[in-house]
Motif scaffolding. Structure first.
Motif, mmCIF file in Angstrom:
data_model
loop_
_atom_site.group_PDB
_atom_site.id
_atom_site.type_symbol
_atom_site.label_atom_id
_atom_site.label_comp_id
_atom_site.label_asym_id
_atom_site.label_seq_id
_atom_site.Cartn_x
_atom_site.Cartn_y
_atom_site.Cartn_z
ATOM 1 N N ARG A 1 60.082 29.210 28.565
ATOM 2 C CA ARG A 1 60.874 27.999 28.834
ATOM 3 C C ARG A 1 60.209 26.750 28.279
ATOM 4 O O ARG A 1 60.860 25.742 28.050
ATOM 5 N N LEU A 2 58.892 26.828 28.078
ATOM 6 C CA LEU A 2 58.161 25.698 27.514
ATOM 7 C C LEU A 2 57.815 25.963 26.064
ATOM 8 O O LEU A 2 57.633 27.111 25.661
ATOM 9 N N ASN A 3 57.713 24.891 25.300
ATOM 10 C CA ASN A 3 57.208 24.993 23.934
ATOM 11 C C ASN A 3 55.687 24.887 24.031
ATOM 12 O O ASN A 3 55.123 23.789 24.019
ATOM 13 N N ASN A 4 55.007 26.026 24.150
ATOM 14 C CA ASN A 4 53.557 26.025 24.346
ATOM 15 C C ASN A 4 52.812 25.422 23.156
ATOM 16 O O ASN A 4 51.738 24.850 23.315
ATOM 17 N N ARG A 5 53.368 25.571 21.959
ATOM 18 C CA ARG A 5 52.745 24.961 20.781
ATOM 19 C C ARG A 5 52.704 23.445 20.920
ATOM 20 O O ARG A 5 51.670 22.808 20.693
ATOM 21 N N LEU A 6 53.837 22.878 21.338
ATOM 22 C CA LEU A 6 53.896 21.432 21.515
ATOM 23 C C LEU A 6 52.978 20.995 22.647
ATOM 24 O O LEU A 6 52.289 19.969 22.544
ATOM 25 N N LEU A 7 52.944 21.777 23.722
ATOM 26 C CA LEU A 7 52.082 21.452 24.850
ATOM 27 C C LEU A 7 50.613 21.425 24.418
ATOM 28 O O LEU A 7 49.855 20.521 24.799
ATOM 29 N N LYS B 1 45.626 18.288 22.948
ATOM 30 C CA LYS B 1 44.546 18.010 21.994
ATOM 31 C C LYS B 1 44.604 16.600 21.410
ATOM 32 O O LYS B 1 43.680 16.176 20.731
ATOM 33 N N HIS B 2 45.684 15.873 21.689
ATOM 34 C CA HIS B 2 45.819 14.520 21.153
ATOM 35 C C HIS B 2 44.790 13.591 21.816
ATOM 36 O O HIS B 2 44.565 13.660 23.026
ATOM 37 N N PRO B 3 44.130 12.711 21.032
ATOM 38 C CA PRO B 3 43.096 11.823 21.584
ATOM 39 C C PRO B 3 43.577 10.974 22.755
ATOM 40 O O PRO B 3 42.803 10.687 23.674
ATOM 41 N N MET B 4 44.855 10.571 22.758
ATOM 42 C CA MET B 4 45.374 9.706 23.815
ATOM 43 C C MET B 4 45.742 10.476 25.078
ATOM 44 O O MET B 4 46.025 9.879 26.114
ATOM 45 N N PHE B 5 45.741 11.815 24.996
ATOM 46 C CA PHE B 5 46.151 12.596 26.160
ATOM 47 C C PHE B 5 45.159 12.441 27.318
ATOM 48 O O PHE B 5 45.558 12.392 28.480
ATOM 49 N N ILE C 1 52.709 13.033 17.171
ATOM 50 C CA ILE C 1 53.052 14.437 16.919
ATOM 51 C C ILE C 1 54.339 14.531 16.113
ATOM 52 O O ILE C 1 54.463 15.350 15.196
ATOM 53 N N ARG C 2 55.295 13.683 16.449
ATOM 54 C CA ARG C 2 56.553 13.673 15.690
ATOM 55 C C ARG C 2 56.296 13.342 14.218
ATOM 56 O O ARG C 2 56.829 13.999 13.314
ATOM 57 N N GLN C 3 55.469 12.326 13.979
ATOM 58 C CA GLN C 3 55.164 11.922 12.610
ATOM 59 C C GLN C 3 54.476 13.049 11.845
ATOM 60 O O GLN C 3 54.718 13.240 10.645
ATOM 61 N N GLU C 4 53.622 13.802 12.535
ATOM 62 C CA GLU C 4 52.904 14.898 11.883
ATOM 63 C C GLU C 4 53.828 16.043 11.499
ATOM 64 O O GLU C 4 53.519 16.828 10.600
ATOM 65 N N HIS C 5 54.980 16.147 12.175
ATOM 66 C CA HIS C 5 55.889 17.274 11.938
ATOM 67 C C HIS C 5 57.168 16.876 11.213
ATOM 68 O O HIS C 5 58.059 17.709 11.050
ATOM 69 N N GLU C 6 57.255 15.628 10.782
ATOM 70 C CA GLU C 6 58.481 15.177 10.129
ATOM 71 C C GLU C 6 58.810 15.972 8.871
ATOM 72 O O GLU C 6 59.976 16.158 8.531
ATOM 73 N N LYS C 7 57.772 16.452 8.177
ATOM 74 C CA LYS C 7 58.002 17.172 6.918
ATOM 75 C C LYS C 7 58.032 18.686 7.109
ATOM 76 O O LYS C 7 58.135 19.428 6.132
ATOM 77 N N ASP C 8 57.938 19.137 8.354
ATOM 78 C CA ASP C 8 57.977 20.579 8.608
ATOM 79 C C ASP C 8 59.338 21.136 8.233
ATOM 80 O O ASP C 8 60.367 20.498 8.415
#
Length: 272
Positions: free
Chosen positions: A97-103, A108-112, A187-194
């Protein structure tokens, strides 16, 4: 490109990393040189479970990693309870039910860490007493100013003292919101070109087709208009299209129900 190593390749790499010969590894592990040599051969598939655990322990790596079950080479000695991953949490993580990759990316994000710290301070009320003390001090100063100088309600110094009072919920919700915004935005910016990510804006030609379809029923000759539009969008020079090619293309378009719409009133007009 990520390369998945076989268990044989991993065992050989681990020995080489340690700078050990087969003889030295055999002496250190108690496993014969010939057996170790066989285990490092690509065509050898029969590895003793007992020896596998022994080699994982000797090389200080995870047995699951050797077997290719886990991507983590490190031995995780943490107890699940120590990580506060209770059964309910684990069930949610395994449920899909969760997107574990996104989680994982968020964690791991510095601001987390700042996000969690701000949330913890608010949830546990760590700063509540300090904020109350500061607000009490400001209110005392404000009362003294009012008693001694009786300023107007819109006096700028009085307004400064009023603004100095901290609304705990507003303050921390603002910080938490900004922390989360920073995490998600990056994270969105990092995946815009995916490849799997949807484009931010729909291509102009897609909008043009959608708008065209909406007006298709009002066209005098929908098939001809559709053909003309597609040639234009694709940059096809109609003068270079033979009559036969044009006929075949229109035959194909006739199968597209959403594109080839002939309004009923036009049929009636033709019959007359």
């Amino acid at each position: 490109m990520k390369v998945n190593l076989s268990i044989q390749e991993k065992l050989k790499d681990l020995r080489v990393e340690r700078g050990l010969s087969l003889e030295e590894a055999a002496k250190a592990t108690g496993i014969s040189k010939s057996t170790l040599d066989n285990y490092e051969q690509k065509d050898d598939k029969d590895i003793s479970h007992t020896y596998l655990l022994e080699l994982a322990k000797f090389y200080d790596v995870s047995a699951d990693w050797l077997l290719g079950i886990s991507e983590s080479r490190e031995i995780l000695n943490h107890d699940i309870a120590d990580l506060h991953l209770d059964d309910e949490t684990l069930d949610i993580l395994k449920s899909g039910r969760l997107n574990n990759r996104l989680l994982c990316e968020m964690i791991k994000h510095p601001m987390f860490l700042k996000l969690i710290a701000d949330a913890e301070i608010y949830v546990d009320g760590i700063a509540s007493m300090n904020i109350k003390s500061l607000n009490d001090w400001v209110n005392i100063m404000r009362r003294q100013v009012v008693q001694q100088h009786n300023p107007d309600a819109d006096d700028k110094y009085l307004r400064v003292l009023e603004a100095a009072c901290i609304d705990e919920e507003e303050f921390f919700f603002h910080n938490i919101h900004n922390d989360l915004d920073s995490v998600i935005r990056t994270i969105r910016q990092e995946h815009e070109k995916d490849f799997e990510s949807a484009p931010i804006e729909q291509p102009s030609y897609a909008k043009k087709i959608q708008n065209f379809i909406k007006t298709l029923s009002y066209k005098a000759n929908p098939l001809e208009e559709t053909t003309k539009m597609i040639y234009e969008i694709l940059g096809i020079n109609r003068k270079k299209i033979t009559d036969e090619e044009d006929r075949i293309f229109k035959q194909i378009l006739k199968k597209a129900k959403k594109l080839y719409i002939v309004p009923s009133h036009k049929h009636k007009a033709r019959k007359k």
